[in-house]
Scaffold this motif. Structure first.
Motif, mmCIF file in Angstrom:
data_model
loop_
_atom_site.group_PDB
_atom_site.id
_atom_site.type_symbol
_atom_site.label_atom_id
_atom_site.label_comp_id
_atom_site.label_asym_id
_atom_site.label_seq_id
_atom_site.Cartn_x
_atom_site.Cartn_y
_atom_site.Cartn_z
ATOM 1 N N SER A 236 0.857 -1.185 0.000
ATOM 2 C CA SER A 236 0.000 0.000 0.000
ATOM 3 C C SER A 236 0.890 1.231 0.000
ATOM 4 O O SER A 236 1.863 1.301 0.752
ATOM 5 N N PHE A 237 0.557 2.197 -0.847
ATOM 6 C CA PHE A 237 1.399 3.383 -0.953
ATOM 7 C C PHE A 237 0.547 4.588 -1.307
ATOM 8 O O PHE A 237 -0.580 4.458 -1.782
ATOM 9 N N GLY A 239 -0.972 8.674 -0.406
ATOM 10 C CA GLY A 239 -1.959 9.202 0.525
ATOM 11 C C GLY A 239 -3.061 9.930 -0.217
ATOM 12 O O GLY A 239 -3.088 9.971 -1.445
ATOM 13 N N GLY A 246 -5.702 8.306 -2.331
ATOM 14 C CA GLY A 246 -5.134 6.997 -2.001
ATOM 15 C C GLY A 246 -5.634 6.540 -0.647
ATOM 16 O O GLY A 246 -6.564 7.141 -0.094
ATOM 17 N N PRO A 247 -5.036 5.515 -0.115
ATOM 18 C CA PRO A 247 -3.845 4.836 -0.629
ATOM 19 C C PRO A 247 -4.152 3.901 -1.796
ATOM 20 O O PRO A 247 -5.302 3.564 -2.047
ATOM 21 N N LEU A 287 2.934 2.208 3.004
ATOM 22 C CA LEU A 287 2.158 2.256 4.234
ATOM 23 C C LEU A 287 2.080 0.902 4.923
ATOM 24 O O LEU A 287 1.789 0.815 6.113
#
Length: 426
Positions: A236-237, A239, A246-247, A287
């Motif tokens: 997960s990446f 925002g 996002g993520p 994340l």
């Protein structure tokens, strides 16, 4: 690395060193005769040719010695943990620039079904199903040398759920069936909590199914880590943003490849070969990893690092780390300590018999692994003592061979604001 073959004078030197190590590491053994049999066993691991079984160590016709060694290894109730802890503390003080703890899997194939922990199971390291024991070593590693100090033995379900298996092998009531990665994580947590060691990064390879548990477990104790992961791992990446909320979730390989324009060139020297190599690196803040179809943010910021070999079109190696204050070159150096451990495992730990225990008890396996770790340390420290004039002596330098050169030296600090993307590990 070739298998270690000790000349007679070298074996004598190591025997003298073993006497010193007995006084350092085996004070917790309550009786003098136990320490004496530890000395006999250690010398046998170092000096006996071929497989390091109790019978071979005792020698032909020495039935009384064989019986005493069998009693000492398989039945005597001495605690191996204080010995391993003393070994780790000593190596922290004496090893050259230790950098990390490296978890090294070990697979021991077996023919029968009586050895503790044996079973038919799929083994990622072999890429197939095998009848084997799965174990793991935790090694104190530097660029110049590495030493095993703690061991785990994975117990398949029947060994903990069936009373007959437990009784035959003497498996403690507290032992549970875990994955090899979970066993290693628990061992690292115990070491961090009770062994009074300096905090160093943990380097290990983790399967997709174990990654969330591993990250959470290490994060709870603020243990720094560099975890090798598969490129298929979903991460997960990103925002919330005005244009791209996002993520987001994507495989590690896809995220790293999307950042190829930001790659840095790292030049380094391969462990044990003296060969120069070039690797391209890039990294992305992530994340965490999706868990049960939802994003579970990691309690600490994470970095996904990806690497291309010299001729590769796509990234081929990936690591997740919670170390955010080091240059990529230094993180790569830590990750590659697994190569250092692999060399020392094949060149020293296997020759002193780490795989050779033929007993059936849980206690015996751990006693043998403990003594093999001390024999490994004696062999390596003894070789270093004989080659004290070498700035970076290897584990063993056969007569006539040139002095060893360092496999990897600590990286030079990067200059703030430096424009080049080329980093050197010298």
């Amino acid at each position: 690395m070739a298998r270690v073959v000790l000349p007679e004078e070298s074996a004598k030197d190591i025997s003298e060193l073993i006497d010193v190590l007995i006084s350092l590491f085996f004070e917790s053994l309550p009786r003098r005769d136990q320490r004496n049999w530890a000395r006999v066993y250690l010398n046998g691991l170092v000096r006996t040719s071929g497989k390091k079984t109790i019978r071979n160590i005792a020698g032909t016709g020495a039935s009384s010695v064989e019986q005493s060694l069998q009693q000492f290894i398989s039945k005597s109730p001495w605690d191996w943990t204080p010995v391993r802890r003393s070994l780790a503390q000593h190596l922290e003080r004496t090893a050259q620039r230790p950098l990390a703890w490296v978890v090294q899997p070990m697979v021991i194939e077996k023919a029968g079904d009586r050895s503790v922990g044996v079973g038919r199971q799929f083994v990622p390291q072999l890429g197939r199903t095998a009848n084997c024991q799965q174990a793991g070593g935790i090694w104190l590693a530097s660029s110049e040398a590495s030493f095993p100090v703690e061991w785990t033995l994975t117990l398949p379900g029947p060994w903990t759920s069936e009373l007959l298996h437990r009784r035959r092998a003497g498996i403690p009531d507290t032992a549970r069936s875990l994955t090899p990665a979970q066993d290693a994580v628990q061992a690292v947590q115990r070491m961090a909590a009770t062994w009074q060691l300096q905090r160093r990064p943990v380097v290990m390879e983790v399967a997709n199914t174990d990654i969330a548990h591993t990250i959470e477990s290490f994060s709870l104790q603020d243990i720094p880590f560099v975890l090798k992961v598969d490129g298929s791992l979903p991460v997960s990446f990103g925002g919330a943003g005005r244009h791209k909320p996002g993520p987001h979730i994507a495989p590690a390989r896809e995220l790293i490849d999307s950042l190829r324009s930001q790659r840095r060139v790292v030049e380094w020297t391969r462990h044990g070969r003296g060969e120069g190599a070039v690797t391209l690196l890039t990294a992305a803040a992530v994340l965490g990893t999706p868990l049960e179809e939802r994003v579970s943010p990691a309690p600490t910021p994470l970095l996904l690092v990806g690497a291309w070999t010299e001729a590769a079109l796509l990234p081929s190696e990936f690591w997740i780390t919670n170390i955010g204050d080091r240059p990529l070159a230094q993180l790569f150096l830590l990750a590659k300590l697994t190569d250092r451990v692999s060399l020392d495992f094949a060149g020293i730990c296997e020759p002193v018999g780490i795989r050779d225990f033929e007993g059936r008890s849980f206690r015996g396996w751990h006693h043998h692994a403990t003594l093999a770790s001390v024999a490994h340390a004696a062999t390596l420290l003894g070789a270093r003592g004989r080659a004290a004039s070498d700035p970076y002596p290897g584990p063993v330098r056969p007569p006539g061979q040139p002095r060893a050169t360092p496999a990897v030296l600590p990286p030079r600090p990067l200059i703030p604001g430096q424009a080049t993307r080329r980093e050197f590990i010298r």
